[in-house]
Design a protein around this motif. Structure first.
Motif, PDB file in Angstrom:
ATOM      1  N   LEU A  12       0.866  -1.182  -0.197  1.00  0.00           N
ATOM      2  CA  LEU A  12      -0.103  -0.068  -0.012  1.00  0.00           C
ATOM      3  C   LEU A  12       0.951   1.303   0.242  1.00  0.00           C
ATOM      4  N   ALA A  13       0.116   2.426  -0.191  1.00  0.00           N
ATOM      5  CA  ALA A  13       1.006   3.771  -0.310  1.00  0.00           C
ATOM      6  C   ALA A  13       1.731   4.012   1.051  1.00  0.00           C
ATOM      7  N   ASN A  14       1.269   3.364   2.371  1.00  0.00           N
ATOM      8  CA  ASN A  14       1.698   3.777   3.376  1.00  0.00           C
ATOM      9  C   ASN A  14       3.075   2.619   3.796  1.00  0.00           C
ATOM     10  N   GLY A  15       3.138   1.689   2.934  1.00  0.00           N
ATOM     11  CA  GLY A  15       4.012   0.700   2.954  1.00  0.00           C
ATOM     12  C   GLY A  15       3.729  -0.595   3.448  1.00  0.00           C
ATOM     13  N   ASP A  16       2.701  -0.928   4.040  1.00  0.00           N
ATOM     14  CA  ASP A  16       1.994  -1.953   4.591  1.00  0.00           C
ATOM     15  C   ASP A  16       1.826  -2.983   3.617  1.00  0.00           C
ATOM     16  N   VAL A  17       1.794  -4.361   3.668  1.00  0.00           N
ATOM     17  CA  VAL A  17       1.536  -5.279   2.656  1.00  0.00           C
ATOM     18  C   VAL A  17      -0.071  -5.597   2.877  1.00  0.00           C
ATOM     19  N   ALA A  18      -0.537  -5.843   1.698  1.00  0.00           N
ATOM     20  CA  ALA A  18      -1.922  -6.250   1.688  1.00  0.00           C
ATOM     21  C   ALA A  18      -2.241  -7.401   0.649  1.00  0.00           C
ATOM     22  N   ILE A  19      -3.397  -8.033   0.842  1.00  0.00           N
ATOM     23  CA  ILE A  19      -3.803  -9.014  -0.065  1.00  0.00           C
ATOM     24  C   ILE A  19      -4.636  -8.222  -1.370  1.00  0.00           C
ATOM     25  N   LEU A  20      -4.420  -8.666  -2.456  1.00  0.00           N
ATOM     26  CA  LEU A  20      -4.876  -8.218  -3.460  1.00  0.00           C
ATOM     27  C   LEU A  20      -6.003  -9.333  -4.144  1.00  0.00           C
ATOM     28  N   SER A  21      -7.223  -9.043  -4.168  1.00  0.00           N
ATOM     29  CA  SER A  21      -8.161  -9.719  -4.881  1.00  0.00           C
ATOM     30  C   SER A  21      -9.201  -8.775  -5.421  1.00  0.00           C
ATOM     31  N   ASN A  22     -10.382  -9.499  -5.853  1.00  0.00           N
ATOM     32  CA  ASN A  22     -11.485  -8.531  -6.274  1.00  0.00           C
ATOM     33  C   ASN A  22     -12.363  -7.766  -5.367  1.00  0.00           C
ATOM     34  N   ASN A  23     -12.914  -6.687  -5.901  1.00  0.00           N
ATOM     35  CA  ASN A  23     -14.083  -6.071  -4.898  1.00  0.00           C
ATOM     36  C   ASN A  23     -15.158  -7.045  -4.582  1.00  0.00           C
ATOM     37  N   HIS A  24     -15.639  -8.044  -5.642  1.00  0.00           N
ATOM     38  CA  HIS A  24     -16.802  -8.881  -5.288  1.00  0.00           C
ATOM     39  C   HIS A  24     -16.351 -10.093  -4.320  1.00  0.00           C
ATOM     40  N   VAL A  25     -14.990 -10.448  -4.184  1.00  0.00           N
ATOM     41  CA  VAL A  25     -14.378 -11.096  -3.202  1.00  0.00           C
ATOM     42  C   VAL A  25     -14.418 -10.464  -1.787  1.00  0.00           C
ATOM     43  N   LEU A  26     -13.466  -9.415  -1.793  1.00  0.00           N
ATOM     44  CA  LEU A  26     -13.153  -8.790  -0.340  1.00  0.00           C
ATOM     45  C   LEU A  26     -14.238  -7.821  -0.030  1.00  0.00           C
ATOM     46  N   ALA A  27     -14.855  -7.330  -0.887  1.00  0.00           N
ATOM     47  CA  ALA A  27     -15.945  -6.275  -0.327  1.00  0.00           C
ATOM     48  C   ALA A  27     -17.362  -6.522  -0.646  1.00  0.00           C
ATOM     49  N   GLY A  28     -17.609  -7.745  -1.345  1.00  0.00           N
ATOM     50  CA  GLY A  28     -18.913  -8.082  -1.633  1.00  0.00           C
ATOM     51  C   GLY A  28     -20.019  -7.300  -2.434  1.00  0.00           C
ATOM     52  N   GLU A  29     -19.246  -6.794  -3.517  1.00  0.00           N
ATOM     53  CA  GLU A  29     -19.758  -6.145  -4.516  1.00  0.00           C
ATOM     54  C   GLU A  29     -20.522  -4.583  -4.065  1.00  0.00           C
TER      55      GLU A  29
END
Length: 209
Positions: A12-29
């Motif tokens: 991420l922009a703040n340097g932290d590591v994140a999982i990348l996936s879809n909106n519909h997977v991580l955020a339920g559309e």
């Protein structure tokens, strides 16, 4: 709860590591709550530990009923994507299980017709395919409504094999050397659709980890 695939890790922009996936997977559309929703590993009936929190996603934008590219009033999407910051203390590595015999995601590039690719997904595991089209327009029904996407790539399984199925959404599309080209988000029985990884990273303001 939505079940899908962790595509790869990003920074991420703040340097932290994140999982990348879809909106519909991580955020339920578009239903997710940024900074609040828990991401579990594994998903579904086998859910176990909370490994990340939903950080951000690109809103899916639907088009009014009856619109189409030919009418010039489509509201375009370029990505179905979201990120979830990995919890402190959760072990993670940019790699696949050794049994997969697949190179880890490393770097990005623009896709080209004829590129041989692979992905590792929750449902179908490691599969191989070929990019048959780029800069394609597709429409997908989501909770907000009919969403039109542009600048997508189309992948077909090698020798008529199945490349992806339900639950593989969010998989990274990689060339044989591990270079990431796209993010799988939809498909049919014979074709798989992926967003361009450049659009994904730019819109989420992140980089490969």
């Amino acid at each position: 709860m939505i079940v899908g695939t962790l595509g790869c890790f990003v920074r991420l922009a703040n340097g932290d590591v994140a999982i990348l996936s879809n909106n519909h997977v991580l955020a339920g559309e578009n239903k997710g709550q940024r900074g609040k929703d828990a991401i579990l590993q594994q998903g579904g009936a086998a859910k176990t530990n909370t490994v990340a929190e939903l950080t951000d996603f690109i809103d899916l934008k639907d088009s009014p009923a009856g619109t189409a590219p030919s009418t010039s009033n489509v509201i375009w999407n370029e990505v179905d994507a979201g990120v979830a910051q990995v919890r402190s203390g959760v072990a993670h590595q940019q790699a696949y299980l050794p049994a997969r015999l697949a190179p880890p995601p490393s770097g990005t590039a623009a896709a080209a017709v004829g590129d041989k690719v692979h992905k590792v997904g929750r449902t179908t595991g490691l599969t191989y395919g070929e990019i048959t089209q780029i800069a394609v327009q597709v429409s997908i029904n989501y909770a907000p409504g009919l969403c039109w996407f542009r600048d997508c790539m189309v992948i077909e399984g090698l020798n008529g094999t199945t490349f992806a199925d339900h639950g593989d959404s969010g998989s990274a599309i990689l060339r044989d050397d591990g270079t990431v080209l796209g993010l799988l988000f939809a498909g049919t029985d014979s074709q798989t659709y992926a967003c361009d990884i450049g659009h994904v990273l730019n819109q989420l303001n992140c980089t490969m980890a």
